[in-house]
Design an enzyme around this catalytic site. Structure first.
Site, mmCIF file in Angstrom:
data_model
loop_
_atom_site.group_PDB
_atom_site.id
_atom_site.type_symbol
_atom_site.label_atom_id
_atom_site.label_comp_id
_atom_site.label_asym_id
_atom_site.label_seq_id
_atom_site.Cartn_x
_atom_site.Cartn_y
_atom_site.Cartn_z
ATOM 1 N NE ARG A 241 -4.283 -1.498 0.280
ATOM 2 C CZ ARG A 241 -4.429 -2.588 -0.468
ATOM 3 N NH1 ARG A 241 -3.505 -2.943 -1.334
ATOM 4 N NH2 ARG A 241 -5.516 -3.340 -0.352
ATOM 5 C CD GLU A 270 -3.113 3.230 -5.154
ATOM 6 O OE1 GLU A 270 -4.186 2.625 -5.346
ATOM 7 O OE2 GLU A 270 -2.093 2.673 -4.757
ATOM 8 C CG HIS A 288 -3.375 -0.771 -6.655
ATOM 9 N ND1 HIS A 288 -3.738 -0.176 -5.491
ATOM 10 C CD2 HIS A 288 -3.279 -2.087 -6.360
ATOM 11 C CE1 HIS A 288 -3.868 -1.072 -4.526
ATOM 12 N NE2 HIS A 288 -3.590 -2.260 -5.046
HETATM 13 C C1 GLV Z 1 -5.090 -5.405 -3.569
HETATM 14 O O1 GLV Z 1 -4.397 -4.440 -3.514
HETATM 15 C C2 GLV Z 1 -5.509 -6.166 -2.418
HETATM 16 O O2 GLV Z 1 -5.212 -5.791 -1.267
HETATM 17 O O3 GLV Z 1 -6.195 -7.168 -2.612
#
Ligand code: GLV
Length: 325
Positions: A241, A270, A288
């Site tokens: 993240r 984001e 992402h």
């Molecule tokens: C994607 O980023 C997830 O956490 O599944």
């Protein structure tokens, strides 16, 4: 008897919607964007189940808006920093589930891809071709860093960290890792991985790859001081993240040559990306895409739906994070 009301905050793959439709009345957001807060409050009213995505902030306000029928919230993601799990646990009546394991390989593929892209300057190379910048092969043109025999430092040797290490080992890298706990000896042996302190990892790894979840302890885990600890020829890879890294500190470190490069799949705010990153040739930036394969997104949707319908049927869901009872 009326059917359970199942709220899906944004379109998920059809097999998951089909499964939900067999077990209740599905309300699916008509928008191809995240719901606003007001839309979310409206949508969840009277829900028995909420199937949500990583951009939905799930907290006390959403739980209040949903009301007393709510039995389960199924996040279609493994990470759940978007969810106030303590608020859910306080209710004592709502299960919360995520989608672990099904996105392990896809996300590790992206971590490995970013390692290769960053160390071999592939983003930069692509930009040369696409911008029609003149170039000619030469012995010293656009040399990158080889990874064979180099050390990969995995921060958080969970499933995705392990899968990334497995790939890196196949590319000839040595594996060290840090984290709250030492891994099972069998896993260490398979990966040839050595448990080290976070300090040692930062100071010695040629590539540092982040695989810890985002929470209060890991926010800005990589800040200016930590970046300074890294070697000046090292690369930072982030597929977890964005807020695990202080993005402005990273821009400054990349500009100052404190580290050699970065590969980022995730960003602090984001979908906004720090403008400083956009100017840097030594930052590989992708939007992402960790779990973004047809197979993986389908598996995630189906697992979330399976969790929701299990609870609606009075059973324990396969992948609970917050339990009831
Ligand atoms: C994607 O980023 C997830 O956490 O599944």
């Amino acid at each position: 008897m009326s059917q359970p009301r199942i709220v899906v905050t944004r379109r998920i793959p059809q097999p998951a919607l089909d499964l939900l439709a067999e077990h209740g009345d599905v309300w699916l957001s008509p928008h191809d964007r995240p719901l606003t807060r007001e839309e979310l409050f409206d949508a969840v009213k009277g829900a028995d189940a909420i199937v949500c995505l990583l951009h939905d902030q799930i907290d006390d306000e959403v739980l209040d808006a949903a009301g007393p029928r709510l039995k389960v919230i199924a996040n279609v993601a493994v990470g759940y920093n978007n969810v106030d799990t303590e608020a859910i646990a306080r209710r004592g009546t709502v299960w919360f589930t995520n989608t672990p394991a099904v996105l392990t390989e896809a996300t590790a593929d992206i971590a490995m891809a970013l390692i290769l892209m960053a160390t071999r300057r592939l983003g930069e190379g692509e930009r040369v071709i696409r911008s029609e910048t003149p170039w000619v092969w030469s012995m010293f043109y656009m040399l990158g860093a080889g990874i064979q025999g180099k050390t990969l430092g995995i921060v958080g040797l969970g499933l995705i960290g392990q899968a990334t290490a497995r790939r890196a080992k196949a590319f000839g890298m040595e594996i060290i890792y840090s984290g709250r706990r030492q891994a099972d000896p069998a896993i260490e042996q398979e990966l040839g991985a050595r448990y080290v302190s976070f300090d040692e990892l930062l100071e010695t790894a040629d590539v540092v790859s982040l695989h810890c979840p985002l929470n209060a302890e890991t926010k800005h885990l990589i800040d200016a001081a930590r970046l300074q600890q890294m070697r000046s020829d090292a690369f930072l890879i982030n597929t977890t993240r964005g807020p695990v890294v202080d993005e402005q500190a990273l821009v400054d470190a990349l500009k100052a040559g404190e580290i050699a490069g970065a590969g980022l799949d995730v960003f602090e705010e984001e979908p906004t990306v720090n403008p400083g990153l956009l100017e840097l040739e030594n930052a590989v930036l992708i939007p992402h895409l960790g779990s973004a394969t047809i197979e993986t997104r389908t598996a995630m949707g189906v697992l979330a739906a399976t969790n929701a319908v299990a609870v609606l049927g009075g059973e324990e869901p396969p992948t609970p994070v917050v339990r009831v009872g």
